[in-house]
Scaffold this motif. Structure first.
Motif, short mmCIF file in Angstrom:
data_model
loop_
_atom_site.label_atom_id
_atom_site.label_comp_id
_atom_site.label_asym_id
_atom_site.label_seq_id
_atom_site.Cartn_x
_atom_site.Cartn_y
_atom_site.Cartn_z
N ALA A 29 0.82 -1.22 0.00
CA ALA A 29 0.00 0.00 0.00
C ALA A 29 0.85 1.26 0.00
O ALA A 29 0.33 2.35 -0.29
N LEU A 30 2.13 1.14 0.31
CA LEU A 30 3.00 2.32 0.32
C LEU A 30 3.03 3.00 -1.04
O LEU A 30 3.11 4.23 -1.13
N ASP A 31 2.97 2.22 -2.11
CA ASP A 31 3.00 2.81 -3.45
C ASP A 31 1.77 3.66 -3.71
O ASP A 31 1.81 4.60 -4.52
N VAL A 32 0.67 3.33 -3.03
CA VAL A 32 -0.56 4.10 -3.18
C VAL A 32 -0.52 5.38 -2.35
O VAL A 32 -0.89 6.46 -2.80
N VAL A 33 -0.03 5.26 -1.11
CA VAL A 33 -0.13 6.40 -0.20
C VAL A 33 1.01 7.40 -0.38
O VAL A 33 0.86 8.58 -0.01
N ARG A 34 2.14 6.96 -0.94
CA ARG A 34 3.28 7.88 -1.07
C ARG A 34 2.92 9.14 -1.88
O ARG A 34 3.18 10.26 -1.44
N PRO A 35 2.31 9.00 -3.07
CA PRO A 35 1.96 10.22 -3.81
C PRO A 35 0.91 11.06 -3.10
O PRO A 35 0.89 12.29 -3.25
N ILE A 36 0.03 10.43 -2.34
CA ILE A 36 -0.97 11.19 -1.57
C ILE A 36 -0.28 12.04 -0.52
O ILE A 36 -0.54 13.25 -0.39
N CYS A 37 0.64 11.44 0.21
CA CYS A 37 1.35 12.17 1.27
C CYS A 37 2.24 13.27 0.68
O CYS A 37 2.32 14.37 1.24
N ASP A 38 2.88 12.98 -0.44
CA ASP A 38 3.71 14.00 -1.09
C ASP A 38 2.86 15.18 -1.55
O ASP A 38 3.27 16.34 -1.44
N ALA A 39 1.67 14.89 -2.08
CA ALA A 39 0.80 15.97 -2.55
C ALA A 39 0.36 16.86 -1.39
O ALA A 39 0.32 18.10 -1.51
N VAL A 40 0.02 16.25 -0.26
CA VAL A 40 -0.38 17.04 0.91
C VAL A 40 0.79 17.87 1.42
O VAL A 40 0.64 19.03 1.81
N ARG A 41 1.98 17.28 1.39
CA ARG A 41 3.17 18.01 1.84
C ARG A 41 3.41 19.26 1.01
O ARG A 41 3.73 20.32 1.56
N HIS A 42 3.21 19.15 -0.29
CA HIS A 42 3.57 20.26 -1.18
C HIS A 42 2.40 21.18 -1.51
O HIS A 42 2.60 22.37 -1.78
N ARG A 43 1.16 20.64 -1.48
CA ARG A 43 0.03 21.47 -1.89
C ARG A 43 -1.01 21.65 -0.80
O ARG A 43 -2.02 22.33 -1.01
N GLY A 44 -0.78 21.06 0.36
CA GLY A 44 -1.60 21.33 1.52
C GLY A 44 -3.08 21.04 1.35
O GLY A 44 -3.48 20.00 0.82
#
Length: 433
Positions: A29-44
């Motif tokens: 599941a890390l492959d699924v959540v990594r882009p989600i977490c990165d998006a929140v980090r950069h675009r809030g």
């Protein structure tokens, strides 16, 4: 509906390979959540709103729950539910207060002390699942120990509901009842990222606690280090060690109670009694046919994570449940207390016919945020300790340091760290020995 696993006559030093367990691949599941977490980090918040629309089917303009919604939810709460929440809060507070550890001062030598200070975490983010079931009890289980621990800043989040764009009203009412004013309508991996990095009105937290689905758990694993986590608590599980004295209706009802949480929930009976196994199977057929979430329960009971495990005797059964390390373990046997005293791996142990897991889920005074997936072999449940950190404060006077100086220098030299020894010698250079 539920499979049997026969371990009778088999010797196994480690039963973990044969006891049922869900296929819960957090790494995948890390492959699924990594882009989600990165998006929140950069675009809030902008990214969070997009994920709420995609995953929850909710169009939001804000993630913060207004105080008027909290008050309205409490005003509209069913009085019977409020009374139940108040009793659950009171009972959990009693055990949390009893758990509080106080500062301890150790006089190591004359002039040398080490004080262990218990310091609350400054800011925590509490996650409350709101998907298949609005787990209002998880509000209580997360908030109460944090408050008793002395945490100064508490934020809580739960998934937005499609009809309101806010968390479930019972969850909001519980927040209001407990005095939690900072509440967000965010669920899933994006909620964990919001707490870890901060987003919009939500400041970064120091620690995230609370159970969740595989994506929430995976996000906690991914962001561990960026933020502290309590544990990787995934789908619920119950194991019951029972003999022929157990009531099959009780056992079946308890297996069903956990199976209704999630299609991936695990329900496992371990028994030396083939008669009890057959009676429980018959009871399951009866009880599942009339339960509200029958399809979900059937899926869970029929999954590879559930089963009835036949053993030679209770000693072998105890070895099986200790290997399994269940989130919830019930002991329904003769001399249940004696068998419970021999359990070494379980998130929580429920002893006898009148201590079902459902009691612990709500109003036993225990905490229901517990380790799953076998993690009970090394971790315990959520408690006041999770929200406090032990800090050693070292005070030595000149004489006390002089007394141990040679030992420190010799050990530093043994590690080839001469600067460590020099930091001791410099304090006595030019002074009388």
């Amino acid at each position: 509906m539920i499979r049997r696993i026969d371990l009778r006559g088999r010797e196994a030093a480690d039963h973990r390979a044969v006891v049922p367990r869900a296929d819960f691949d957090v790494e995948a599941a890390l492959d699924v959540v990594r882009p989600i977490c990165d998006a929140v980090r950069h675009r809030g918040v902008k990214a969070i709103l997009e994920f709420s629309a995609r995953f929850d089917g909710v169009e939001q303009s804000d993630i913060a729950v207004p105080s008027v919604a909290l008050r309205a939810a409490l005003d509209g709460l069913d009085p019977a539910v409020r009374a139940g929440l108040e009793e659950a809060i009171a009972r959990l507070r009693r055990t949390c207060v009893a758990e509080l550890e106080h500062d301890k001062v150790t006089k190591v030598v004359p002039g040398g002390t080490v004080t262990q200070r218990m310091i609350p975490v400054e800011r925590v983010g509490l996650y409350v699942p709101g998907g298949l079931a609005p787990l209002v009890s998880s509000v209580v289980m997360n908030v109460v120990p944090a408050q008793i621990a002395g945490v100064g800043s508490i934020a809580l989040t739960s998934s937005p509901q499609r009809d309101t764009g806010l968390p479930h009203p019972t969850i909001l009412a519980a927040c209001a009842l407990l005095g939690v004013e900072e509440v967000y309508a965010v669920g899933g991996a994006q909620a964990i990222a919001m707490f870890a990095y901060g987003a919009g009105p939500c400041r970064k937290v120091d620690l995230v606690t609370g159970p969740g689905n595989i994506y929430t758990v995976s996000a906690k694993r991914l962001l561990k280090g960026v933020v502290g986590i309590d544990s990787e608590a995934g789908p619920t599980e119950i194991a019951i060690l029972a003999d022929e004295t157990a009531d099959p209706a009780h056992v079946a009802a308890d297996l069903v109670s956990q199976a209704e949480h999630d299609p991936m929930a695990a329900s496992v009976l371990v028994t030396p009694s083939e008669g009890l196994a057959s009676d429980v199977e018959a009871e399951l057929d009866k009880q599942v046919s009339v339960t509200r979430h029958g399809e979900r329960v059937r899926t869970a009971l029929g999954g590879r994570q559930s089963g009835i495990v036949l053993v030679d005797d209770l000693d072998q059964g105890l070895a099986v449940v200790n290997s399994y390390a269940a989130e919830h373990l019930e002991i329904q046997t003769r001399d249940a207390s004696a068998w419970a005293a021999r359990v070494v791996n379980a998130g929580a142990v429920f002893v006898g016919a009148f201590a079902p897991v459902s009691l612990g889920d709500y109003a036993a005074g225990s905490n229901h945020v517990l380790p799953t997936g076998g993690c009970a072999c090394h971790s315990g449940g959520l408690s006041v300790r999770a929200f406090r950190k032990a800090v050693h404060v070292v005070e030595y006077d000149q004489a006390a340091l002089r007394d141990v100086a040679d030992h420190v220098v010799n050990l530093a030299e043994a590690e080839d760290l001469p600067g460590h020894g020099a930091a001791i010698r410099v304090r006595f250079a030019g002074k009388d020995a």
